[in-house]
Design an enzyme around this catalytic site. Structure first.
Site, PDB file in Angstrom:
ATOM      1  N   SER A 183      -7.527 -15.792 -45.816  1.00  0.00           N
ATOM      2  CA  SER A 183      -7.356 -17.233 -44.030  1.00  0.00           C
ATOM      3  C   SER A 183      -6.481 -17.214 -43.875  1.00  0.00           C
ATOM      4  CB  SER A 183      -8.467 -17.861 -45.120  1.00  0.00           C
ATOM      5  OG  SER A 183      -8.883 -18.439 -43.245  1.00  0.00           O
ATOM      6  N   GLU A 304     -18.030 -12.929 -42.618  1.00  0.00           N
ATOM      7  CA  GLU A 304     -17.618 -13.985 -42.174  1.00  0.00           C
ATOM      8  C   GLU A 304     -17.729 -14.612 -42.130  1.00  0.00           C
ATOM      9  OE1 GLU A 304     -14.496 -13.754 -43.316  1.00  0.00           O
ATOM     10  OE2 GLU A 304     -13.614 -11.784 -43.406  1.00  0.00           O
ATOM     11  N   HIS A 398     -16.872 -15.464 -45.737  1.00  0.00           N
ATOM     12  CA  HIS A 398     -15.638 -16.043 -45.962  1.00  0.00           C
ATOM     13  C   HIS A 398     -15.760 -16.723 -47.533  1.00  0.00           C
ATOM     14  CE1 HIS A 398     -11.558 -16.999 -43.962  1.00  0.00           C
ATOM     15  NE2 HIS A 398     -11.894 -17.515 -44.478  1.00  0.00           N
TER      16      HIS A 398
END
Length: 520
Positions: A183, A304, A398
């Site tokens: 990320s 995600e 995610h």
């Protein structure tokens, strides 16, 4: 005991692994050092105890909805520019591969103390693991007229230089450093790859759910200005440094509460600064020849967007908003109606939230990572994580892949996101691939070429054993919907010119107001 460039440290053996925690790589960023680039720590006499995690960077806690899924421990103290080392064989001569971990958290949260990031499993398998704390939020990424930009990114560079200089004493090979992040950590790793100052420091890199990118300066400046307005102070580093830190963090959380990858809004991010970040990093890596000898492992999770939408109940709200939400996504992604129609045709059973989520994921993640891979055939390996969480509604969201990459599924903090009973064989496959990549540059499947091989982890389909298999071009039909112009990096606007795209901002504001009204 190991001697570092600034003094000796004493770690502990845990499960046969030598662990050193809380080693300072830079001086505490307080007083005159606040909002400034990192400086070397003062050398210390004697032996410094390195048994416990050091202080974490100042940060607001996750909201209640996200705290159900994500762990983010806070360790008080000013000496937050520190790192941790796990090694199976401390002492010079071992020359083991090294993995340097940059945590995620939208550049506002996270730390190296998150239990999911336990580096013991990498050391168990012959890789020295280093995890890094760096400044976050307004202190790490605020944009001010009286302070240099990107101090948090400069912290990461200082840590990387420390590793290159010191890691041999811990059994690592300074010529085999893999920079790895997820990320915001992956975005940071990608930007550092393109930085002239890191040439020769990085042998390989792993980008998990984050492409090399910079934020528009105006977007970051708006975040600072909104904080300044609430605090009734000038938008300068000098004024912000005089504010009580707890008040500063509360204000930061309030101003940023409606910002998200899906909805946009002002947020902290890395910006072009003419120095460490001289230009767009994606363009530098695809067209400028930066880091051409660095091999890459890159990928994403299948869903995600579900971590961005599920905790706050936004999936249902976006589905109810329907065309309004879709219009906001089209504006957010600079996409025409034909792109949205194409997604509908490819996913006829999907609700609006899934269409919006996949469009935004492609725009933010998959398109730039595909562009980067296309520019470096033979030098990249791509993957997709597809195993769905056992927690309702999250899917393959995610950050779900982290417990598998670190093989830390047994810790309670991993089960917050994955639920109970995550498959160990999947952790063996993913963790093993990351270990092989750090050691050899080959994770175990075909490198990127014209057939677009992507390793799928945890799908249960395909011609593999249900744990992992290679698919060719699994996202090609989706990504082909986008015009070529949409795949080009947008240059960061001049600091004195307001960013264009008023229609985008207007559409996103309408979507956010609609969501807020329904929430109320």
């Amino acid at each position: 005991m190991v001697r570092t460039p600034h003094g000796a440290v004493r770690g502990r053996y845990e499960h046969g692994i030598a662990v050193f925690r809380g080693i300072p790589y830079a001086a505490p960023p307080v007083g005159p050092r606040r909002f400034r680039p990192p400086e070397a720590p003062e050398p210390w006499a004697g032996v410094r105890d390195a048994a416990a995690f050091g202080p974490t960077a100042p940060k607001p806690p996750y909201s209640g909805a996200f705290a159900l899924y994500l762990s983010d421990p806070a360790v008080p103290g000013d000496d937050c520019l520190n790192l941790n080392v796990w090694t199976p064989e401390p002492g010079p001569g071992a020359r083991l591969p090294v993995l340097v971990w940059l945590h995620g958290g939208a550049l506002t949260r996270g730390s190296s103390a998150v239990p999911v990031y336990d580096g013991r499993t990498f050391a168990r398998d012959g890789v020295v693991c280093v995890s890094v704390n760096y400044r976050l939020g307004v202190e790490g990424y605020g944009l001010f007229p009286d302070a240099p930009a990107n101090p948090g990114l400069r912290d990461q560079l200082a840590a990387l230089r420390w590793v290159h200089q010191a890691i041999a004493a811990f059994g690592g090979d300074p010529d085999r450093i893999t920079l790895c992040g997820q990320s915001a950590g992956a975005i940071s790793a990608g930007v550092l790859l393109a930085a002239p100052q890191t040439q020769g420091l990085i042998r390989r890199a792993v980008l998990q759910s984050g492409p090399p990118e910079v934020s528009e300066r105006d977007r970051v400046r708006r975040m600072v200005r909104r904080m300044a307005a609430r605090l009734k102070i000038p938008a300068t580093a000098e004024a912000f440094a005089a504010v009580d830190r707890d008040l500063l963090l509360r204000t930061q959380a309030e101003v940023g509460r409606l910002s998200s990858p899906v909805l946009g809004g002002p947020a902290f991010g890395i910006v072009v600064d003419g120095d460490l970040v001289p230009g767009d990093p994606l363009r530098a890596l695809t067209e400028g020849g930066a880091a051409r000898d660095v091999r890459l492992l890159m990928g994403w999770t299948r869903d995600e967007y579900r971590l961005w939408l599920v905790p706050g109940g936004l999936v249902e709200r976006v589905d109810r908003l329907g065309p309004v939400a879709l219009a906001g996504a089209m504006a957010r992604c600079h996409a025409g109606a034909d792109v949205a129609r194409g997604y509908r045709a490819l996913h006829p059973e999907a609700g609006t939230a899934e269409i919006v989520g996949q469009m935004v994921t492609d725009h933010l993640l998959r398109i730039p990572l595909h562009r980067l891979a296309d520019a470096r055939p033979g030098g990249c390996h791509l993957y997709e994580f597809a195993w769905p969480s056992r927690r309702p509604g999250l899917g393959a969201c995610h950050a779900l892949d982290l417990g598998f990459v670190f093989d830390s599924g047994a810790v309670p903090e991993s089960t917050r996101l994955a639920g109970e009973g995550a498959p160990q064989e999947l952790a063996d496959a993913m963790h093993g691939a990351w270990v092989r990549f750090a050691a050899t540059g080959d994770p175990g499947w075909r490198s990127w070429d014209a057939s677009h091989p992507v390793r799928i982890f945890g799908d249960g389909d395909g011609d593999g054993d249900g744990v992992a298999y290679t698919a060719h071009g699994p996202r090609d039909a989706q990504l082909a919907l986008w015009p070529a112009a949409a795949t080009l990096p947008r240059p960061a606007p001049d600091p004195d010119i307001r960013a264009p795209g008023a229609e985008l901002a207007s559409a996103v504001r309408r979507l956010r107001r609609s969501v807020g009204a329904r929430r109320r």
